[in-house]
Each structure stands twice: as C-alpha cells, then as structure tokens.
Design a protein around this motif. Sequence first.
Motif, short mmCIF file in Angstrom:
data_model
loop_
_atom_site.label_atom_id
_atom_site.label_comp_id
_atom_site.label_asym_id
_atom_site.label_seq_id
_atom_site.Cartn_x
_atom_site.Cartn_y
_atom_site.Cartn_z
N GLU A 1 0.73 64.13 20.08
CA GLU A 1 1.07 62.91 19.36
C GLU A 1 2.58 62.81 19.12
O GLU A 1 3.17 61.73 19.22
N SER B 1 -4.82 57.52 19.67
CA SER B 1 -3.44 57.88 19.34
C SER B 1 -2.80 56.85 18.43
O SER B 1 -2.66 55.67 18.80
N ARG B 2 -2.37 57.26 17.25
CA ARG B 2 -1.66 56.37 16.34
C ARG B 2 -0.31 55.97 16.92
O ARG B 2 0.12 54.82 16.77
N GLN C 1 -0.93 53.24 19.40
CA GLN C 1 -1.34 52.02 18.70
C GLN C 1 -0.13 51.35 18.05
O GLN C 1 0.01 50.12 18.11
N ASP C 2 0.73 52.15 17.42
CA ASP C 2 1.93 51.59 16.78
C ASP C 2 2.86 50.97 17.81
O ASP C 2 3.44 49.90 17.58
#
Length: 203
Positions: free
Chosen positions: A60, A119-120, A123-124
């Motif tokens: 990440e 996955s953040r 997404q961001d």
Amino acid sequence: MAVHQHTDGRVARGQRTRDAIVEAHTALLREGVLKPTAKVIAERAGISVRTLWLNYKDTETLLGATTAYWLDADAALRTEISPDLPLDQRLEQYLDMRVRRLEHLDPAARSAALGEPFSRALQDSRRQHVDRVRDDLAHVFGPELAAAGERRGVLEAALFVASSWPTWSSLRHDLGLEVDAARAVMRESVARLLLHGPGPGTT
C-alpha cells in the motif's frame, strides 16, 4: 560537520532508491506488466527485494508513492483553457488535453482497476482523477452548463462519462481504435451533448 554530511548523504541515497523503485514500477506498467511482483520491480530497479521493503514498508505504501507520481505527471499535462473562447475552440483544446492525459494515464488506470477494490491508495487516486475531470469540465464548459439550468447535473454527468477513462479504454482496447479515431468518437459525443443537451425527459 562530517556526521551531518554523512546523514545528508544517506538521506539522499535513500531518496534516490525510492525514486528508482517508483520509476521501475511505472516503467513496468507502461510496458503492460499490470501486476508486477516485488521481485520484478526490485530487479528492474537494480536492488534486492529486501531493499525494496526497507524503503516501502508494504504494498500500500508503494502504491501510494506510485499513484502520487502519476498524479503529478497528469497535473503537468494540464493546460489552461479560457471559458471565454468560442465553443469550438474550447472543445478542440479540451479534447487535445484530455486525450494527452488519457493516453498517459491508461497503463496506470488499467493496473489500478485490478487492485482498486482492495487498496485505499488506489481508491484515493481514482477520486482525485475524477475530481480533476469534473473541475476541468465545469471550468471549460461553464457557459453551457449554466445555460442547462435544472438539467445541469445530467449534462455534467454525461460529459464526464463521455470523456472518462473507462470510455477511452473501451474505445482503445475493446474496439481497438487508434488514438485519432477514438478522439473523433469522443468529440462526437461531447459536441452533441454541448450543442443539444442530454436529451428530453432528463432532469
């Protein structure tokens, strides 16, 4: 003084290593390796897998650095378009800019689509790209959107879909169109929306 220089040198080397890892990752994506392993990225960067994870604690964190690179590169491709220009000039300038950015973004977007649900960081990054497109449309085609009145929301959404990466990906990969042909389709869609609106019966 010597200790300070030694520390500065170590920090600089660490940054060069992190930059090399991100450059290796992005190069692999451009080559169509959409899910490169840590081993493949490390080999391309000329380091060990252990060194990779010493610099990026997990996947990440690495994705966060890589998406930051793509966002910065995308921003550098943006050009200012005056909303005071005639519509035909704004349309052509917007399409030129959008196609440039879409072609640059395509490898990263194709890769991100595979891991985005988990996955953040991805997404961001997607949200930031969406916001950029919406901001560009609101700025460049502000007069037409204002004239749409209560149908503005539908027109905004339709313009976004017409010039979004999923649409571009379908034109380029599903239909196999070359860049100029894909641009022509996008132009037809955006121009019709701006000239005639999203159609009757929408609010």
